[in-house]
Write an enzyme that holds these catalytic residues in place. Structure first.
Site, short mmCIF file in Angstrom:
data_model
loop_
_atom_site.label_atom_id
_atom_site.label_comp_id
_atom_site.label_asym_id
_atom_site.label_seq_id
_atom_site.Cartn_x
_atom_site.Cartn_y
_atom_site.Cartn_z
N ASP A 1 -53.06 68.95 31.31
CA ASP A 1 -52.22 69.20 30.13
C ASP A 1 -51.75 70.65 30.25
O ASP A 1 -52.53 71.59 30.14
CB ASP A 1 -53.05 68.97 28.86
N ARG B 1 -34.82 50.60 24.02
CA ARG B 1 -36.23 50.97 24.22
C ARG B 1 -36.56 51.17 25.70
O ARG B 1 -37.64 51.64 26.05
CB ARG B 1 -37.13 49.89 23.58
N TYR C 1 -57.47 69.68 23.03
CA TYR C 1 -56.80 69.24 21.81
C TYR C 1 -57.56 68.06 21.22
O TYR C 1 -57.85 67.08 21.91
CB TYR C 1 -55.34 68.86 22.11
N LYS D 1 -44.14 71.53 21.54
CA LYS D 1 -44.54 72.93 21.47
C LYS D 1 -43.54 73.83 22.21
O LYS D 1 -42.43 73.98 21.77
CB LYS D 1 -45.97 73.06 22.02
C1 LIG Z 1 -52.61 70.92 24.23
C2 LIG Z 1 -52.04 69.78 23.43
N1 LIG Z 1 -51.87 68.60 24.03
C3 LIG Z 1 -51.36 67.55 23.35
C4 LIG Z 1 -51.04 67.65 22.01
C5 LIG Z 1 -50.46 66.46 21.28
O1 LIG Z 1 -49.07 66.61 21.16
P1 LIG Z 1 -48.17 66.01 19.96
O2 LIG Z 1 -48.57 66.71 18.71
O3 LIG Z 1 -46.78 66.29 20.44
O4 LIG Z 1 -48.47 64.55 19.89
C6 LIG Z 1 -51.20 68.86 21.36
C7 LIG Z 1 -50.86 69.00 19.92
O5 LIG Z 1 -51.16 70.00 19.31
C8 LIG Z 1 -51.72 69.96 22.09
O6 LIG Z 1 -51.93 71.16 21.51
#
Ligand SMILES: Cc1ncc(COP(=O)(O)O)c(C=O)c1O
Length: 371
Positions: A183, A62, A113, A208
């Site tokens: 982000d 971990r 998100y 993604k």
């Molecule tokens: C812009 C963005 N940030 C964070 C996330 C969260 O990521 P995860 O689904 O890998 O937890 C997403 C998920 O769609 C996203 O589109």
């Protein structure tokens, strides 16, 4: 060494040389070159390591894994900082929220998100965090809201409404002591490197574009030089919350990164053509394309028109994720929890690597079925 240039390309004159992101995506995060060493970092499935007493030992599954380290070297080199890998983008986001004082003030985008917004509001309800939401395109408002804030959280371009923030202006104008997190999931480090524009932390849903093949969940945080205390707090959160990436997932994301630049550039060129073509269609009321990247959104007259189109597509995949080699799309308001300010007829589109003519033909035949 995060930026691993081929040995023969190193030399005194290249000492300070920072390779192009396209090159970093190929060369970083590889094992040391020696005869018969594997070219790629092998998967090391280990919960348990033999005990040691040196300073450089992992200790427990971990706490670390060679596969995470290789991925972190690559993503850190691409973004220009030091990276930590997490179980998902949300695990990375949660590590940030748990690292700031519980009663801090945080500025978040009006549109971002949904999971991140929900997480911020949960911290507000349960721990006393103050959440201020802003239109990220309005730099003055972002900076005014940052008064007394510990953190500005930006997502640019934003999911699903595609707003873009002036990262450099916000980084330069924020008050002392206010951190900036970006982000960068939609832009990827191939098209935008927020640390170079003044950001302290970068976040990725590596699920993604970084992984790119819709087969792995993973998240990343990247910290600017000089932000070691934030890095340590996030690493401690990862350990304590057990938000660690799987070893296969880390391998898959790093494998995906090898083709990141060609994927992103090809999909970007298709997305641009799609944005232009869709803008000409009489049923498309608005195209939201920020001018770069492979994400866009279109607005159709209402939910029913959008659903008719989506249900009639044969090539485009109706899915809630994005960033894969296959083009996918989604009407975001199908989720009852989505913000009411996202139009009912808005369809978010993630452009993949199929031929542009086929993507357009599929959209046209589906749009023609809207009555
Ligand atoms: C812009 C963005 N940030 C964070 C996330 C969260 O990521 P995860 O689904 O890998 O937890 C997403 C998920 O769609 C996203 O589109």
């Amino acid at each position: 060494m995060p930026n691993q240039l081929p040995n023969d390309a190193r030399g005194p004159s290249l000492h300070q040389y920072r390779p192009h992101p396209d090159t970093i995506a190929i060369s970083a995060g590889r094992p040391e070159r020696r005869p018969d060493a594997p070219l790629n970092q092998p998967i090391v499935p280990a919960s348990t390591y033999v005990g040691g007493d040196g300073t450089e030992w992992v200790g427990y599954g971990r706490y670390g894994n060679p596969g995470w380290s290789a991925l972190e070297d690559a993503v850190g080199a691409l973004e220009g900082g030091t990276a930590l890998a997490f179980a998902s983008g949300m695990a990375a986001a949660a590590a940030v929220f748990s690292s700031i004082p519980p009663d801090a003030v945080v500025v978040i985008p009006e549109h971002c998100y949904l999971g991140v917004a929900s997480l911020a509001h949960e911290h507000a309800q349960r721990h006393g965090l103050t959440v201020r939401t802003v239109d990220i395109t309005d730099t003055e408002r972002v900076l005014a809201a940052a008064d007394g804030a510990r953190l500005i959280w930006l997502e640019s371009p934003a999911n699903p409404t595609m707003e873009v923030a002036d990262l450099a202006a916000i980084a330069a104008g924020r008050p002392d002591g206010c951190l900036l997190l970006v982000d960068n999931t939609f832009a990827t480090p191939i098209l935008q490197q927020p640390i170079g524009l003044g950001s302290d932390i970068v976040l990725h849903s590596a699920t993604k574009f970084l992984s790119g093949h819709s087969d792995a969940l993973c998240g990343m945080l990247i910290f600017a030089d000089g932000r070691e205390e934030l890095l340590e707090a996030a690493e401690s959160a990862r350990k304590l919350h057990g938000a660690t990436p799987g070893v296969l997932e880390a391998y898959l994301v790093l494998r995906g990164i090898r083709t990141l630049s060609v994927r992103v550039r090809h999909a970007e060129s298709t997305a641009r053509t799609l944005a232009e073509t869709l803008a000409e269609h009489p049923l498309v009321e608005r195209v939201r394309y920020p001018g770069f990247g492979s994400m866009l959104a279109i607005e159709l007259p209402d939910a029913s028109a959008a659903d008719t189109m989506i249900n009639s597509l044969r090539l485009w995949v109706h899915a809630t994720s994005l960033g894969g080699v296959e083009s996918s799309l989604e009407r975001r308001r199908r989720w009852p929890s989505e913000l009411k300010s996202v139009p009912e007829g808005l369809v978010r589109m993630s452009v993949g690597l199929e031929h542009v003519d086929d993507l357009i033909a599929d959209l046209r035949q589906a749009l023609d079925l809207i009555t």
